[in-house]
Design a protein around this motif. Structure first.
Motif, PDB file in Angstrom:
ATOM      1  N   ASP A   1       0.834  -1.198   0.000  1.00  0.00           N
ATOM      2  CA  ASP A   1       0.000   0.000   0.000  1.00  0.00           C
ATOM      3  C   ASP A   1       0.869   1.249   0.000  1.00  0.00           C
ATOM      4  N   GLY A   2       0.355   2.268  -0.636  1.00  0.00           N
ATOM      5  CA  GLY A   2       0.976   3.581  -0.546  1.00  0.00           C
ATOM      6  C   GLY A   2       2.122   3.783  -1.516  1.00  0.00           C
ATOM      7  N   GLN A   3       2.361   5.044  -1.780  1.00  0.00           N
ATOM      8  CA  GLN A   3       3.458   5.457  -2.648  1.00  0.00           C
ATOM      9  C   GLN A   3       4.471   6.207  -1.790  1.00  0.00           C
ATOM     10  N   PRO A   4       5.744   5.813  -1.826  1.00  0.00           N
ATOM     11  CA  PRO A   4       6.727   6.511  -0.989  1.00  0.00           C
ATOM     12  C   PRO A   4       6.855   7.976  -1.388  1.00  0.00           C
ATOM     13  N   SER A   5       7.184   8.806  -0.406  1.00  0.00           N
ATOM     14  CA  SER A   5       7.360  10.245  -0.643  1.00  0.00           C
ATOM     15  C   SER A   5       8.785  10.656  -0.297  1.00  0.00           C
ATOM     16  N   THR A   6       9.737   9.873  -0.778  1.00  0.00           N
ATOM     17  CA  THR A   6      11.150  10.114  -0.476  1.00  0.00           C
ATOM     18  C   THR A   6      11.793  11.132  -1.406  1.00  0.00           C
ATOM     19  N   GLY A   7      11.094  11.508  -2.472  1.00  0.00           N
ATOM     20  CA  GLY A   7      11.710  12.367  -3.479  1.00  0.00           C
ATOM     21  C   GLY A   7      12.468  11.587  -4.532  1.00  0.00           C
ATOM     22  N   LEU A   8      12.337  10.248  -4.514  1.00  0.00           N
ATOM     23  CA  LEU A   8      12.986   9.397  -5.512  1.00  0.00           C
ATOM     24  C   LEU A   8      11.944   8.955  -6.536  1.00  0.00           C
ATOM     25  N   ALA A   9      12.246   9.153  -7.813  1.00  0.00           N
ATOM     26  CA  ALA A   9      11.352   8.735  -8.897  1.00  0.00           C
ATOM     27  C   ALA A   9      11.990   7.564  -9.626  1.00  0.00           C
ATOM     28  N   LEU A  10      11.208   6.511  -9.846  1.00  0.00           N
ATOM     29  CA  LEU A  10      11.719   5.286 -10.463  1.00  0.00           C
ATOM     30  C   LEU A  10      10.915   4.972 -11.717  1.00  0.00           C
ATOM     31  N   GLU A  11      11.627   4.690 -12.804  1.00  0.00           N
ATOM     32  CA  GLU A  11      10.998   4.241 -14.043  1.00  0.00           C
ATOM     33  C   GLU A  11      11.581   2.879 -14.410  1.00  0.00           C
ATOM     34  N   ALA A  12      10.727   2.006 -14.959  1.00  0.00           N
ATOM     35  CA  ALA A  12      11.161   0.652 -15.310  1.00  0.00           C
ATOM     36  C   ALA A  12      10.857   0.371 -16.772  1.00  0.00           C
ATOM     37  N   GLY A  13      11.717  -0.437 -17.381  1.00  0.00           N
ATOM     38  CA  GLY A  13      11.456  -0.902 -18.730  1.00  0.00           C
ATOM     39  C   GLY A  13      10.359  -1.953 -18.720  1.00  0.00           C
ATOM     40  N   PRO A  14       9.898  -2.379 -19.895  1.00  0.00           N
ATOM     41  CA  PRO A  14       8.826  -3.382 -19.954  1.00  0.00           C
ATOM     42  C   PRO A  14       9.315  -4.758 -19.511  1.00  0.00           C
ATOM     43  N   ILE A  15       8.489  -5.437 -18.751  1.00  0.00           N
ATOM     44  CA  ILE A  15       8.792  -6.796 -18.304  1.00  0.00           C
ATOM     45  C   ILE A  15       8.208  -7.772 -19.324  1.00  0.00           C
ATOM     46  N   ARG A  16       9.032  -8.675 -19.791  1.00  0.00           N
ATOM     47  CA  ARG A  16       8.575  -9.628 -20.803  1.00  0.00           C
ATOM     48  C   ARG A  16       7.453 -10.502 -20.252  1.00  0.00           C
ATOM     49  N   THR A  17       6.432 -10.696 -21.059  1.00  0.00           N
ATOM     50  CA  THR A  17       5.299 -11.541 -20.692  1.00  0.00           C
ATOM     51  C   THR A  17       4.690 -12.127 -21.959  1.00  0.00           C
ATOM     52  N   PRO A  18       4.221 -13.397 -21.909  1.00  0.00           N
ATOM     53  CA  PRO A  18       4.248 -14.333 -20.772  1.00  0.00           C
ATOM     54  C   PRO A  18       5.646 -14.893 -20.557  1.00  0.00           C
TER      55      PRO A  18
END
Length: 401
Positions: free
Chosen positions: A277-294
């Protein structure tokens, strides 16, 4: 007496003629060479021939004279270009050492004095050096990459010869867990370490003895790596170093405390069987590449590219990039048990590339059942009383078969 038709006497006529000649003489003088008081190209005033009082010739006003130029002003010298990268310094025991004349892009400055500590009890090291240094980016571009786990001190004697070095110039290798990102014109703090013993290799401490008492100098080096090779080197010094006759006491580690969690981090607890639950408010922004599926159930999510941007400055934050899986809002995987953590040092507003790894094992360390899951790319904070989420990227849906 003879009179003229105008009623003038002959004597008066001669005076009139002489006056006319005088006026003519004055008129010729007024048309004389430059410098006679009349501007070049101007015309003198015409005086009637019968006038006995010649008029002053008209002159053209001239501008005020100016002082002759004594020399043109020197042009402002152009600022030197901002440094890019660096030459690589290689300290060799027993040989003269100095930093390259070319300024490095990453400059190291001593924040406080270099302190010597006695052996910590292992009996292998005659003395250890520690200091806090400031690492400044003097270039116009950001610097990011893997770095040595510490800033290494190189000690030289009064003749400038290397007598002790913690750097490893012949076998440099990046520490897979230590990351640095510093923007142009910004700086971060790092620790520096070295030895007050006759030691110049990283293979053995056999035969190492404490340096003779006296005055020495210390330089500082730290490699930055890209693709496994040294891309550039942070450099600083020389700084004065005094080795006393009596060895100092060992460092007191009893006062050391583990850093607290980052402000704004979300507690995770054990990291399995709980809601995320919740979104951290540390001032850090994270972006991720696409995860292969299936993907297969025995597959692991390897080398997922992450981009971390930090609003505040970070100094040695210990984090783990990973991916957690949930179903129906409850985590079904745990934080991986691994030593492959990341120690992150970043200047405010800088960006760093990371990679994450995770296995598809459930809370009982068994493969998760086939099905659809929500994947959560996160940055887990380590230390303290439990795991925390310090940064979280957008969720993705994956299918496990």
């Amino acid at each position: 007496m003879t009179t003229t038709p105008a009623g003038h006497t002959g004597q008066g006529l001669r005076r009139t003629a002489l006056a006319a000649l005088a006026v003519g003489a004055l008129t010729l003088t007024a048309c004389g060479p430059a410098g006679s008081g009349v501007g070049e190209g101007s015309s003198p005033a015409v005086t009637p021939s019968g006038s006995t009082s010649p008029s002053t010739p008209a002159t053209t006003p001239t501008s005020e004279p100016t002082e002759p130029a004594t020399g043109s002003a020197s042009p402002t010298p152009a600022s030197p270009p901002a440094p890019v990268g660096s030459e690589i310094a290689y300290p060799v025991c027993g040989e003269s050492f100095d930093l390259p004349t070319r300024p490095p892009q990453l400059r190291l400055d001593l924040v406080d004095e270099i302190v010597e500590h006695g052996d910590d009890g292992g009996g292998e090291l005659p003395g250890q050096l520690s200091a806090t240094v400031s690492l400044a980016n003097d270039g116009d571009s950001p610097v990011a990459g893997l770095v040595d786990f510490d800033v290494f001190l190189v000690v030289v004697d009064g003749d400038g010869r290397v007598v002790s070095s913690a750097a490893h110039p012949f076998s440099p290798g990046p520490e897979s867990s230590h990351h640095l990102a510093v923007g142009p014109g910004l700086s971060v703090e790092r620790t520096a370490s070295g030895l007050t013993g006759t030691h110049c290799t990283d293979e053995t401490y056999e035969g190492v003895v404490r340096l003779d008492p006296g005055s020495y100098e210390a330089f500082a080096l730290m490699n930055v790596y890209q693709d496994g090779a040294v891309e550039q080197q942070a450099q600083g010094g020389p700084w004065p170093l005094e080795v006393t006759a009596e060895a100092p006491p060992a460092r007191d580690w009893s006062t050391w405390e583990e850093p607290p969690p980052l402000d704004g981090a979300v507690p995770l607890g054990s990291g399995c069987g709980v809601a995320l639950d919740g979104q951290p408010s540390t001032g850090l922004a994270l972006e991720a590449g696409p995860i292969r599926t299936p993907r297969a159930v025995d597959d692991s999510i390897d080398e997922l590219a992450l981009t971390l941007t930090s609003e505040p400055a970070l100094t040695g934050a210990n984090v783990l990039p990973t991916v957690l899986l949930s179903r129906d809002g409850v985590l079904v995987t745990h934080v991986p048990a691994t030593d492959n953590t990341s120690v992150v040092t970043m200047s405010a507003g800088s960006t760093l590339g990371l990679t994450s790894w995770t296995s598809l094992l459930d809370c009982e360390s068994q493969p998760v059942p086939p099905g659809t899951y929500t994947a959560h790319p996160v940055l887990v904070g380590l230390g303290g009383d439990g795991f925390t989420i310090v940064a979280r990227a957008a969720d993705q849906q994956i299918v496990v078969r």
